[in-house]
Design a protein around this motif. Structure first.
Motif, mmCIF file in Angstrom:
data_model
loop_
_atom_site.group_PDB
_atom_site.id
_atom_site.type_symbol
_atom_site.label_atom_id
_atom_site.label_comp_id
_atom_site.label_asym_id
_atom_site.label_seq_id
_atom_site.Cartn_x
_atom_site.Cartn_y
_atom_site.Cartn_z
ATOM 1 N N ASP A 60 0.777 -1.223 0.019
ATOM 2 C CA ASP A 60 0.143 -0.052 0.086
ATOM 3 C C ASP A 60 1.055 1.148 0.057
ATOM 4 O O ASP A 60 0.350 2.222 -0.530
ATOM 5 C CB ASP A 60 -1.020 0.019 1.265
ATOM 6 N N LYS A 61 1.942 1.168 0.741
ATOM 7 C CA LYS A 61 2.855 2.397 0.576
ATOM 8 C C LYS A 61 2.238 3.752 0.839
ATOM 9 O O LYS A 61 2.454 4.413 -0.281
ATOM 10 C CB LYS A 61 3.877 2.186 -0.700
ATOM 11 N N PRO A 62 1.650 4.289 1.875
ATOM 12 C CA PRO A 62 0.808 5.205 1.919
ATOM 13 C C PRO A 62 1.588 6.500 1.834
ATOM 14 O O PRO A 62 1.089 7.705 1.658
ATOM 15 C CB PRO A 62 0.321 5.094 3.124
ATOM 16 N N ASN A 63 2.945 6.468 2.165
ATOM 17 C CA ASN A 63 3.578 7.492 2.101
ATOM 18 C C ASN A 63 4.275 7.887 0.763
ATOM 19 O O ASN A 63 5.108 8.919 0.796
ATOM 20 C CB ASN A 63 4.625 7.434 3.344
ATOM 21 N N ARG A 64 4.150 7.177 -0.255
ATOM 22 C CA ARG A 64 4.510 7.540 -1.630
ATOM 23 C C ARG A 64 3.696 8.307 -2.437
ATOM 24 O O ARG A 64 2.688 7.743 -2.582
ATOM 25 C CB ARG A 64 5.050 6.460 -2.389
ATOM 26 N N LYS A 65 4.043 9.635 -2.547
ATOM 27 C CA LYS A 65 2.821 10.522 -3.318
ATOM 28 C C LYS A 65 3.657 11.085 -4.466
ATOM 29 O O LYS A 65 4.931 11.653 -4.249
ATOM 30 C CB LYS A 65 2.566 11.508 -2.242
ATOM 31 N N PRO A 66 3.165 11.366 -5.606
ATOM 32 C CA PRO A 66 1.984 10.858 -5.869
ATOM 33 C C PRO A 66 1.872 9.481 -6.099
ATOM 34 O O PRO A 66 3.144 8.805 -6.316
ATOM 35 C CB PRO A 66 1.552 11.449 -7.054
ATOM 36 N N GLY A 67 0.954 8.756 -6.264
ATOM 37 C CA GLY A 67 0.943 7.171 -6.748
ATOM 38 C C GLY A 67 0.498 6.337 -5.297
ATOM 39 O O GLY A 67 0.351 6.840 -4.402
ATOM 40 N N PHE A 68 0.536 5.166 -5.652
ATOM 41 C CA PHE A 68 0.081 4.266 -4.589
ATOM 42 C C PHE A 68 0.973 2.757 -4.853
ATOM 43 O O PHE A 68 1.500 2.558 -5.770
ATOM 44 C CB PHE A 68 -1.424 3.669 -4.756
ATOM 45 N N GLY A 69 0.733 1.938 -3.827
ATOM 46 C CA GLY A 69 1.073 0.644 -4.035
ATOM 47 C C GLY A 69 0.041 -0.121 -4.990
ATOM 48 O O GLY A 69 -0.989 0.370 -5.141
ATOM 49 N N VAL A 70 0.667 -1.277 -5.110
ATOM 50 C CA VAL A 70 -0.225 -2.086 -6.070
ATOM 51 C C VAL A 70 -1.541 -2.445 -5.488
ATOM 52 O O VAL A 70 -2.562 -2.749 -6.502
ATOM 53 C CB VAL A 70 0.611 -3.238 -6.640
ATOM 54 N N HIS A 71 -1.791 -2.812 -4.307
ATOM 55 C CA HIS A 71 -3.144 -2.912 -3.737
ATOM 56 C C HIS A 71 -3.990 -1.977 -3.883
ATOM 57 O O HIS A 71 -4.958 -2.233 -4.839
ATOM 58 C CB HIS A 71 -3.078 -3.372 -2.441
ATOM 59 N N GLY A 72 -3.582 -0.775 -3.529
ATOM 60 C CA GLY A 72 -4.731 0.361 -3.585
ATOM 61 C C GLY A 72 -4.955 0.956 -5.255
ATOM 62 O O GLY A 72 -6.160 1.124 -5.499
ATOM 63 N N ALA A 73 -3.647 0.884 -5.964
ATOM 64 C CA ALA A 73 -3.982 1.269 -7.244
ATOM 65 C C ALA A 73 -4.630 0.345 -8.242
ATOM 66 O O ALA A 73 -5.546 0.673 -8.983
ATOM 67 C CB ALA A 73 -2.566 1.293 -7.939
ATOM 68 N N GLY A 74 -4.562 -0.911 -7.850
ATOM 69 C CA GLY A 74 -5.267 -1.977 -8.664
ATOM 70 C C GLY A 74 -6.783 -1.890 -8.381
ATOM 71 O O GLY A 74 -7.506 -1.990 -9.379
ATOM 72 N N HIS A 75 -7.392 -1.091 -7.162
ATOM 73 C CA HIS A 75 -8.799 -0.900 -6.952
ATOM 74 C C HIS A 75 -9.097 0.234 -7.535
ATOM 75 O O HIS A 75 -9.957 0.525 -8.243
ATOM 76 C CB HIS A 75 -8.984 -1.066 -5.522
ATOM 77 N N PHE A 76 -8.331 1.370 -7.167
ATOM 78 C CA PHE A 76 -8.654 2.765 -7.625
ATOM 79 C C PHE A 76 -8.702 3.171 -9.189
ATOM 80 O O PHE A 76 -9.468 4.045 -9.301
ATOM 81 C CB PHE A 76 -7.681 3.712 -6.865
ATOM 82 N N GLN A 77 -7.962 2.145 -9.746
ATOM 83 C CA GLN A 77 -7.864 2.588 -11.306
ATOM 84 C C GLN A 77 -9.371 2.401 -11.994
ATOM 85 O O GLN A 77 -9.636 2.657 -12.943
ATOM 86 C CB GLN A 77 -6.910 1.630 -12.181
ATOM 87 N N PHE A 78 -10.312 1.360 -11.184
ATOM 88 C CA PHE A 78 -11.310 1.281 -11.791
ATOM 89 C C PHE A 78 -12.576 2.290 -11.428
ATOM 90 O O PHE A 78 -13.439 2.451 -11.751
ATOM 91 C CB PHE A 78 -12.038 0.007 -11.434
ATOM 92 N N GLY A 79 -12.205 3.132 -10.177
ATOM 93 C CA GLY A 79 -13.093 4.139 -9.874
ATOM 94 C C GLY A 79 -14.130 3.646 -9.173
ATOM 95 O O GLY A 79 -14.589 2.445 -8.991
ATOM 96 N N THR A 80 -15.186 4.407 -8.817
ATOM 97 C CA THR A 80 -16.389 4.251 -8.025
ATOM 98 C C THR A 80 -16.595 3.181 -7.160
ATOM 99 O O THR A 80 -16.242 3.343 -6.049
ATOM 100 C CB THR A 80 -17.601 4.257 -9.282
ATOM 101 N N VAL A 81 -17.228 2.048 -7.836
ATOM 102 C CA VAL A 81 -17.399 0.950 -6.682
ATOM 103 C C VAL A 81 -15.970 0.440 -6.349
ATOM 104 O O VAL A 81 -16.046 0.022 -4.857
ATOM 105 C CB VAL A 81 -17.942 -0.326 -7.552
ATOM 106 N N GLN A 82 -14.871 0.377 -6.907
ATOM 107 C CA GLN A 82 -13.535 -0.052 -6.486
ATOM 108 C C GLN A 82 -13.007 0.914 -5.431
ATOM 109 O O GLN A 82 -12.015 0.762 -4.779
ATOM 110 C CB GLN A 82 -12.744 -0.376 -7.511
ATOM 111 N N LEU A 83 -13.523 2.014 -5.305
ATOM 112 C CA LEU A 83 -13.034 3.382 -4.348
ATOM 113 C C LEU A 83 -13.492 2.942 -3.257
ATOM 114 O O LEU A 83 -13.213 3.319 -1.988
ATOM 115 C CB LEU A 83 -13.530 4.581 -4.785
ATOM 116 N N ASP A 84 -14.744 2.254 -3.088
ATOM 117 C CA ASP A 84 -15.425 1.870 -1.811
ATOM 118 C C ASP A 84 -14.801 0.478 -1.227
ATOM 119 O O ASP A 84 -15.469 -0.616 -1.449
ATOM 120 C CB ASP A 84 -16.825 1.911 -1.734
ATOM 121 N N THR A 85 -13.885 0.734 -0.126
ATOM 122 C CA THR A 85 -13.177 -0.478 0.253
ATOM 123 C C THR A 85 -14.350 -1.563 0.883
ATOM 124 O O THR A 85 -14.272 -2.843 0.571
ATOM 125 C CB THR A 85 -12.092 -0.363 1.375
ATOM 126 N N PHE A 86 -15.204 -1.179 1.629
ATOM 127 C CA PHE A 86 -16.277 -1.967 2.172
ATOM 128 C C PHE A 86 -16.968 -2.948 0.915
ATOM 129 O O PHE A 86 -17.165 -4.260 1.197
ATOM 130 C CB PHE A 86 -17.311 -1.215 2.744
#
Length: 385
Positions: free
Chosen positions: A277-303
């Motif tokens: 997740d590498k939360p301190n690397r800006k801009p950008g994300f670790g592969v976990h977050g980026a893999g979700h967030f690249q899809f937007g909307t539903v994949q932005l909602d972790t729950f």
């Protein structure tokens, strides 16, 4: 403490990275390294199970494949099994999640209930490993699926995910981007320790083509992680289309082959988890977050992220990376421990131990952590090809 982060400035960075001299050479070298490490992992697994007569053996091991290596028939069989789970009555009591209706919702519901205790902590990888295993079992045993859970190696199309056979919108894909919606506001996403703000990207509306358009597939739960929430705090019945908002810059900056080799070079389990997740690397994300967030909307909602079929092929890819990392030094890494029992240690909690039970809601009774860490022991028996 919550910190508001504006996800901006990715385009200039991405342009610099893509244009950098020798960058493609770096990624080619990284790809070859991943291939070699996977071959080493496969040899280790095959040699280990070859000697066995019971448990996970060479006769019963499930062989998971990359999406692009599946035939069109294998892809459509997988899609039909997803439809099946979305039609089958669920097991989750409506007293707990009023909007849950299907077996598909059982898996989404488990993730909703346990999001505060199975992310960025000592349960994260093991919880998702078993969640995928149970999802795969349900597809096979309850829906007659003959294949295995596929993974999507996003490094193969990190420069443009729409070129992938996973997202090209054909009948044998997992759908497409959403219809472009103009004049949208940014989405503020609530996480346990921070808030991320995502500006609109390239879609935003209902998936426009493929097997998961509004007339073929609906999701029932959420939103929970951003406003406006669904009824009853996102737990109520809220049938609607699946939406996506592809953000290619997240893929280009954070899902390159070199991002994986950096992970695989981690000497410790703590490093591996942190760098996912590498939360301190800006801009950008670790592969976990980026893999979700690249899809937007539903994949932005972790729950509610398992509502989108994208969740399952992405998290199976993450599990693949973990197995490769583990099997570089299996005696030390298979049962390595790190982290506490709450997401981001918020609120503060005890460190996990090998005997700490991992919760699964209505998917399964709790299981000791040590029983979930191997891909060929405990309940698991699979290999990545």
């Amino acid at each position: 403490m919550k910190v508001s982060t504006i996800i901006a400035g990715l385009l200039p960075l991405a342009s610099l990275i893509v244009a950098a001299p020798g960058c493609n050479d770096v990624e080619k070298v990284a790809s070859k390294k991943i291939d070699q490490l996977q071959k080493n992992y496969q040899k280790y697994i095959e040699a280990t199970i070859k000697k066995r007569q019971t448990g996970c053996t060479s006769k019963n091991i499930l062989r998971r494949k990359e999406w692009g290596k599946l035939s069109k028939k294998e892809r459509t069989d997988y899609i039909e099994a997803i439809y099946c789970l979305n039609r089958k009555p669920g097991l989750t009591p409506r007293s707990e999640i009023p909007g849950a209706r299907s077996r598909w919702d059982d898996f989404v519901g488990s993730h909703i209930q346990l999001t505060p205790v199975v992310h960025a902590n000592g349960f994260f990888l093991a919880y998702h490993r078993f969640l995928i295993w149970e999802f795969e079992r349900a597809l096979r045993e309850e829906c007659g699926y003959k294949g295995t859970q596929p993974y999507w190696d996003w490094t193969l199309e990190y420069e443009d995910q729409t070129k992938s056979t996973v997202w090209d919108g054909s009948p044998s894909s997992l759908g497409s981007n959403g219809v472009y919606v103009a004049n949208r506001s940014a989405i503020s996403v609530r996480l346990p320790t921070e808030t991320l703000v995502f500006p609109p990207a390239t879609g935003g509306g209902c998936v426009q083509s493929g097997p998961f358009t509004a007339d073929k597939f609906t999701i029932n739960l959420g939103p929970i992680g951003y406003e406006p929430k669904g009824p009853e705090g996102g737990l109520g019945f809220n049938p609607r289309c699946l939406t996506r908002d592809f953000n290619p810059e997240l893929s280009r900056t954070s899902l390159r082959p070199s991002n994986i080799t950096a992970l695989l070079d981690c000497p410790t389990y703590a490093c591996f988890n942190r760098d996912l997740d590498k939360p301190n690397r800006k801009p950008g994300f670790g592969v976990h977050g980026a893999g979700h967030f690249q899809f937007g909307t539903v994949q932005l909602d972790t729950f509610i992220s398992p509502s989108d079929p994208a969740f399952w092929v992405h998290h199976t890819q993450l599990d693949r990376i973990w197995t490769i990392w583990q099997n570089q030094d299996p005696a030390v890494r298979t049962y390595a421990l790190w982290g506490t029992q709450t997401t981001g240690n918020f609120p503060p909690s005890a460190n996990v131990t090998s005997d700490t039970p991992v919760p699964f809601g209505h998917i399964s009774p709790p299981i000791p952590l040590k029983n979930l860490q191997s891909s060929i022991d405990g309940p698991h028996c699979y290999i990545y090809e």
